[in-house]
Design an enzyme around this catalytic site. Structure first.
Site, PDB file in Angstrom:
ATOM      1  N   MET A   1      76.438  -7.957  43.294  1.00  0.00           N
ATOM      2  CA  MET A   1      76.599  -9.405  43.230  1.00  0.00           C
ATOM      3  C   MET A   1      77.958  -9.731  42.601  1.00  0.00           C
ATOM      4  SD  MET A   1      73.782  -9.766  44.680  1.00  0.00           S
ATOM      5  CE  MET A   1      73.409 -11.488  44.787  1.00  0.00           C
ATOM      6  N   CYS A   2      78.280 -11.017  42.452  1.00  0.00           N
ATOM      7  CA  CYS A   2      79.627 -11.365  41.985  1.00  0.00           C
ATOM      8  C   CYS A   2      79.587 -12.457  40.930  1.00  0.00           C
ATOM      9  CB  CYS A   2      80.524 -11.763  43.159  1.00  0.00           C
ATOM     10  SG  CYS A   2      79.901 -13.110  44.175  1.00  0.00           S
ATOM     11  N   ASP A   3      80.700 -12.597  40.233  1.00  0.00           N
ATOM     12  CA  ASP A   3      80.818 -13.513  39.111  1.00  0.00           C
ATOM     13  C   ASP A   3      82.236 -14.070  39.059  1.00  0.00           C
ATOM     14  OD1 ASP A   3      78.193 -12.400  37.683  1.00  0.00           O
ATOM     15  OD2 ASP A   3      79.472 -10.688  38.131  1.00  0.00           O
TER      16      ASP A   3
END
Length: 212
Positions: A1-3
């Site tokens: 996932m990403c941030d």
């Protein structure tokens, strides 16, 4: 996932994002020069018509789509987007990808607030949707962290609805809706935005709350 995260000190601004695109998906860093006008601006799936003037931008762009996940323009406006999993309908229809909205905002904005306004205007006019995946079908809505040298905002969306919060010195977004009633503006004032629109299963397994 990403941030995506943002922090501002007395003499500098830091803005960063990681990406969770498919392992085999080319992710490019490309420069697009300024231009006065485009009579027919064709995004990934949709033509949004006449736009301009268009700022020059540096875009972090999955190779197959028109938009990008992160970028900066010649006015110092920078944006990162995150996939968010919501209860909105119509995601499988070919509309504007969240990454298309990011690029349009960079092309047409001189400030962070103008970028917010571009995204909201185009969401309401054209909607967001379409396959976001490179080697599989993947559908989602989007949140954005939008900043310039003076101010920054978190903009969360679900279909054509949205919530906006200014962040004074630091902020972060991940793959979840996080604005409840603590927003500054909302398309439906008074609601708990995150509670109203969050799709719980995908959001839970994204572990976005822990990362954020």
């Amino acid at each position: 996932m990403c941030d995506t995260f943002y922090t501002k000190t007395l003499n500098k601004t830091l803005f960063a994002k990681n990406s969770d695109r498919s392992a085999n998906e080319p992710n490019l860093c490309l420069y697009y020069p300024a231009q006065e006008i485009d009579e027919n601006r064709l995004c990934t799936y949709l033509n949004v018509g006449k736009v301009g003037p268009i700022h020059s931008i540096m875009l972090v762009q999955p190779s197959w789509m028109w938009g990008g996940e992160m970028g900066i323009n010649d006015q110092g406006v920078v944006i990162g987007n995150e996939a968010v999993f919501t209860k909105s309908k119509g995601k499988k229809q070919a509309k504007l990808l969240g990454m298309d909205l990011l690029r349009l905002a960079l092309e047409l904005s001189a400030t962070a607030m103008q970028a917010v306004e571009v995204i909201i205007k185009n969401i309401q006019e054209f909607g967001q949707g379409g396959n976001c995946g490179f080697d599989k079908h993947f559908y989602y809505d989007n949140s954005y962290l939008i900043a310039d040298g003076k101010e920054a905002y978190i903009l969360e969306t679900a279909g054509k609805d949205w919530a906006l919060k200014q962040i004074p010195t630091y902020g972060a977004i991940s793959n979840r809706l996080s604005l409840q009633r603590d927003y500054d503006k909302c398309s439906k004032p008074g609601i708990d935005f995150a509670k109203t629109y969050t799709e719980p299963l995908f959001t839970f397994f994204s572990k976005a709350k822990d990362r954020q």
